[in-house]
Enzyme design. Structure first.
Site, mmCIF file in Angstrom:
data_model
loop_
_atom_site.group_PDB
_atom_site.id
_atom_site.type_symbol
_atom_site.label_atom_id
_atom_site.label_comp_id
_atom_site.label_asym_id
_atom_site.label_seq_id
_atom_site.Cartn_x
_atom_site.Cartn_y
_atom_site.Cartn_z
ATOM 1 N N GLU A 136 41.788 47.526 31.999
ATOM 2 C CA GLU A 136 40.845 47.786 30.908
ATOM 3 C C GLU A 136 41.142 49.071 30.145
ATOM 4 O O GLU A 136 40.976 49.133 28.937
ATOM 5 C CB GLU A 136 39.398 47.886 31.424
ATOM 6 C CG GLU A 136 38.864 46.614 32.015
ATOM 7 C CD GLU A 136 38.878 46.692 33.520
ATOM 8 O OE1 GLU A 136 39.943 47.031 34.072
ATOM 9 O OE2 GLU A 136 37.849 46.408 34.146
ATOM 10 N N ASP A 185 38.337 44.907 36.457
ATOM 11 C CA ASP A 185 37.484 45.277 37.593
ATOM 12 C C ASP A 185 37.018 44.067 38.407
ATOM 13 O O ASP A 185 36.866 42.960 37.868
ATOM 14 C CB ASP A 185 36.262 46.050 37.094
ATOM 15 C CG ASP A 185 36.625 47.448 36.612
ATOM 16 O OD1 ASP A 185 37.722 47.915 36.943
ATOM 17 O OD2 ASP A 185 35.809 48.070 35.915
ATOM 18 N N ASP A 211 34.378 42.562 39.391
ATOM 19 C CA ASP A 211 32.995 42.103 39.307
ATOM 20 C C ASP A 211 32.913 41.024 38.228
ATOM 21 O O ASP A 211 33.924 40.629 37.647
ATOM 22 C CB ASP A 211 32.041 43.263 39.019
ATOM 23 C CG ASP A 211 32.405 44.034 37.746
ATOM 24 O OD1 ASP A 211 33.236 43.529 36.956
ATOM 25 O OD2 ASP A 211 31.866 45.130 37.532
ATOM 26 N N GLU A 251 31.763 41.035 35.200
ATOM 27 C CA GLU A 251 32.190 41.462 33.875
ATOM 28 C C GLU A 251 33.710 41.558 33.802
ATOM 29 O O GLU A 251 34.331 41.159 32.818
ATOM 30 C CB GLU A 251 31.548 42.808 33.530
ATOM 31 C CG GLU A 251 31.506 43.072 32.056
ATOM 32 C CD GLU A 251 30.457 44.101 31.672
ATOM 33 O OE1 GLU A 251 30.432 44.455 30.494
ATOM 34 O OE2 GLU A 251 29.695 44.542 32.544
ATOM 35 N N TYR A 311 35.706 51.388 44.120
ATOM 36 C CA TYR A 311 34.985 50.826 42.968
ATOM 37 C C TYR A 311 33.502 51.161 43.042
ATOM 38 O O TYR A 311 32.871 51.041 44.090
ATOM 39 C CB TYR A 311 35.178 49.312 42.916
ATOM 40 C CG TYR A 311 34.716 48.713 41.623
ATOM 41 C CD1 TYR A 311 35.189 49.189 40.408
ATOM 42 C CD2 TYR A 311 33.785 47.673 41.604
ATOM 43 C CE1 TYR A 311 34.763 48.642 39.206
ATOM 44 C CE2 TYR A 311 33.360 47.116 40.411
ATOM 45 C CZ TYR A 311 33.846 47.607 39.221
ATOM 46 O OH TYR A 311 33.417 47.070 38.038
ATOM 47 N N ARG A 362 30.806 49.961 41.353
ATOM 48 C CA ARG A 362 29.739 48.971 41.134
ATOM 49 C C ARG A 362 29.737 48.012 42.330
ATOM 50 O O ARG A 362 30.489 47.051 42.376
ATOM 51 C CB ARG A 362 29.956 48.216 39.821
ATOM 52 C CG ARG A 362 29.804 49.093 38.599
ATOM 53 C CD ARG A 362 29.848 48.307 37.301
ATOM 54 N NE ARG A 362 29.718 49.196 36.150
ATOM 55 C CZ ARG A 362 30.737 49.718 35.487
ATOM 56 N NH1 ARG A 362 31.968 49.425 35.862
ATOM 57 N NH2 ARG A 362 30.541 50.520 34.461
ATOM 58 N N HIS A 371 33.114 43.212 48.885
ATOM 59 C CA HIS A 371 33.253 44.552 48.312
ATOM 60 C C HIS A 371 33.100 45.600 49.402
ATOM 61 O O HIS A 371 32.684 45.325 50.512
ATOM 62 C CB HIS A 371 32.186 44.776 47.242
ATOM 63 C CG HIS A 371 32.441 44.016 45.976
ATOM 64 N ND1 HIS A 371 31.786 44.289 44.812
ATOM 65 C CD2 HIS A 371 33.284 42.987 45.700
ATOM 66 C CE1 HIS A 371 32.209 43.464 43.862
ATOM 67 N NE2 HIS A 371 33.107 42.666 44.384
#
Length: 692
Positions: free
Chosen positions: A8, A81, A83, A85, A297, A299, A343
């Site tokens: 990203e 990432d 997740d 999103e 990470y 989140r 996670h």
């Protein structure tokens, strides 16, 4: 042929480049490359709620470059990432660049050589269930926002907006304010005895029982009766209970607890916490070592810890504090229901990078957040603290007094870390040695009047805690939820406390009245569970949206006809018109809000309405050479800008939204976001802005 890795951000790309050799090309897509269009709904409500995605303005050049590199590449790894999103970003990049046979999806929860090599050795496919869950959330939010916002424009004021989850958070804050305003204090009394034993120290014991029942003194006369009855009565130790109390360490951080603790201990907003954590995750320049990802990470809702990280932490604890501080086996913490156990928790990528070693390298705020994460993780792997507690009951006539003493026997994890909520609570309260039957000397009887207190207003930390407890939102959404309701002017933050504005209370009231299901706590929590089911492959995303939209569209039709127009609002604190003496009120006009006289049209007095106090998210030194001032936010007719605090001596001005990112050319510790660009106000450097 080289292999292409798409991430990203440029920071993440730089960090990965340290571990990948010349056989890899690493490119940044700068966040989302496709989204729903800004100028229309973009969701076909008559055809299965199919979304229409368009390329995000300004990303055409980036996509063209990615397509070009993908054609030349032997393999394309999408490394956004791990997740929902991130999965959606990977899906959209894959759609745009083509070359489907070459594409693989890789994820990692820390940017270290071991994690990246493991990810490349085990590539997978884009998880369509995750994509669908993210798509469902995006469509639901768009349906709510693009349906209710125009209604608020028509009925209240142009420019207002409503969000599916943000409106629920606003309701929480407004209802707490209603509770505070409606609260009626109730009087009560306490009676304490200041006592002395044969050995020091003196101590106070509180009335616990009166005439065999739990003491509940409501009036002064009742307290006086107790005090009078104790005159001449012997105070005798009736019972002594001694025990050792264990206090286990808190688990390592997840997103919500990190935001709460950073708010309590460091005074950071949730938004600032996540911005800094993102930098620590993606990589920070550490001199000769280059760009290094310092934490896993950020989140996550899981407290799981990799075995390698636990082993490293145990070795460190043993070397630093000795084996007495190390539990026999590594501790295991239980994540809340529904957490993604694949996670990990938020932890340092290596505990060997101590805060002391990084103090001169990281910026002040990055260092403070890293220190918090490092200490919390290490503490979570240590032994419990032990307290010697003594509870003593003391009889005197018809009264029974009680006191508890507590002394720290073994520090355990507290040698390193104490939770913010406990910092002022767990202090030693030593009692003298006492034995059953011992008579004590009464030094003073102290009656004291008290009043019950209203519930406290929310802080960002306590709001995050409540949202999590109620199942509203998810780890990745808390910071956005809270910053959005403040940006819209519905909530103001003052000394860490959240206050609803008159406009926020009005909007919340209208939504509760006309869209009760949208702002219902249990309904919103159930929707989050439904999105989790989509991710797990148990639900179809279109079915979930349809079940929501059918009743919602009926509510919308009723509201369009039933919602009355609002043209004015009462102020929280009464202000009188300087011309006629009548109360002023907030009025809504073509150009926004202003204060006007309630005596209109006889009195036409008006004055501008001051907005909430502006605060910078982080410290911004003035960019003018030699100036010792700070850039601070100010208002003008055109909106918010940043000017030097030493005005008029220094007239430095910067426009845009500040981003805490160092300029790669001149080293200024921030850039200003202007549309899709990050611009340095000192040297003029420009780069693509990542999506918010």
């Amino acid at each position: 042929m080289k292999k292409l890795v798409v991430v990203e951000s440029p920071t993440k790309a730089r960090t990965l480049s340290r571990f990948l050799g010349k056989d890899f090309t690493i490119k940044a897509c700068m966040g989302h490359v496709k989204d729903l269009p800004k100028n229309k709904l973009g969701v076909d409500t008559h055809n299965g709620f199919q979304p229409t995605y368009v390329v995000v303005p300004g990303k055409e050049k980036i996509l063209a470059e990615l397509k070009k590199e993908a054609k030349k590449a032997e393999k394309v790894y999408l490394a956004s990432d791990p997740d929902r999103e991130g999965e959606a970003i990977a899906w959209h990049v894959a759609e745009e660049i083509g070359a489907k046979r070459k594409i693989a999806r890789i994820t990692f929860h820390e940017i270290t050589k071991r994690a990246i090599e493991e990810a490349l050795a085990n590539p997978g496919k884009i998880d369509k269930n995750k994509v669908d869950a993210q798509q469902a959330r995006r469509v639901l939010d768009r349906l709510v926002g693009y349906s209710i916002s125009p209604l608020l424009w028509k009925k209240v004021q142009k420019g207002l907006s409503a969000g599916r989850v943000q409106s629920v958070a606003l309701r929480l804050i407004c209802e707490r304010e209603d509770e505070i305003e409606a609260f009626v204090p109730k009087e009560y009394w306490e009676v304490e005895a200041l006592l002395e034993a044969s050995k020091p120290p003196q101590f106070k014991a509180k009335l616990f029982k009166w005439k065999g029942k739990k003491a509940s003194l409501i009036k002064e006369e009742e307290a006086k009766e107790v005090v009078d009855s104790l005159k001449g009565q012997p105070f005798v130790v009736a019972e002594v209970k001694r025990k050792t109390r264990r206090q286990s360490p808190p688990p390592p951080f997840i997103t919500s607890t990190l935001q709460q603790e950073a708010g309590r201990k460091l005074g950071f907003t949730a938004k600032k916490t996540m911005m800094l954590a993102q930098q620590l995750y993606e990589g920070v320049e550490l001199g000769e070592e280059g760009s290094v990802g310092l934490i896993t990470y950020m989140r996550t809702d899981s407290v799981s810890v990799a075995k390698e990280a636990q082993a490293e932490a145990r070795d460190f604890v043993k070397a630093q504090w000795g084996k007495d501080f190390l539990p026999t086996t590594p501790p295991k913490y239980k994540s809340k229901k529904g957490a993604q156990e694949a996670h990990e928790c938020i932890r340092p990528t290596s505990v060997l990078r101590t805060p002391d070693n990084l103090k001169g390298v990281l910026s002040r705020d990055l260092w403070r957040l890293y220190s918090l994460i490092w200490k919390r993780f290490l503490a979570s792997q240590m032994k419990a603290a032990l307290f010697d507690t003594t509870t003593v009951e003391i009889s005197a006539g018809d009264a029974l007094f009680k006191v508890t003493g507590s002394v720290l026997k073994f520090k355990g994890y507290r040698v390193l870390y104490i939770e913010g909520e406990e910092e002022n609570g767990e202090k030693d309260s030593k009692l003298p040695p006492l034995e059953k039957g011992e008579e004590l000397k009464l030094l003073e009887i102290i009656p004291s009047q008290h009043f019950t207190q209203p519930p406290p207003r929310y802080t960002e930390a306590s709001l995050v805690k409540t949202l999590e407890e109620r199942g509203i939102g998810r780890p990745s959404t808390y910071a956005t939820i809270i910053s959005t309701i403040q940006d819209r002017g519905y909530v103001r933050r003052e000394k860490r406390t959240l206050f609803p504005t008159p406009l926020g209370r009005l909007v919340s009231k209208l939504l509760v009245e006309h869209f009760p299901k949208i702002v219902d706590y249990s309904f919103t929590a159930q929707m989050e569970e439904n999105l989790d089911k989509v991710e797990e492959g148990e639900e179809n995303w279109v079915d979930i949206v349809k079940r929501f939209y059918d009743p919602f569209s009926k509510e919308l039709s009723k509201a369009e006809n039933g919602m009355a127009k609002v043209r004015s609002l009462k102020l929280d604190k009464e202000q009188l018109c300087p011309q006629c003496g009548k109360p002023l009120e907030i009025k809504f006009g073509r150009f926004g809000q202003f204060l006007g006289c309630t005596g209109y049209p006889e009195c036409r007095y008006t004055q501008p309405l001051k907005g909430p106090k502006l605060e910078a998210e982080f410290e911004m030194p003035c960019f003018k050479d030699g100036c010792q001032g700070l850039l601070v936010p100010r208002r003008s007719r055109r909106g918010v800008f940043y000017g030097c605090s030493r005005y008029p001596e220094c007239r430095a001005i910067a426009n845009g939204k500040p981003v805490q990112k160092e300029c790669p050319e001149c080293g200024l510790p921030y850039l200003m976001q202007q549309k899709d660009k990050l611009v340095c106000p000192r040297c003029g450097h420009k780069e693509e802005a990542p999506d918010a």
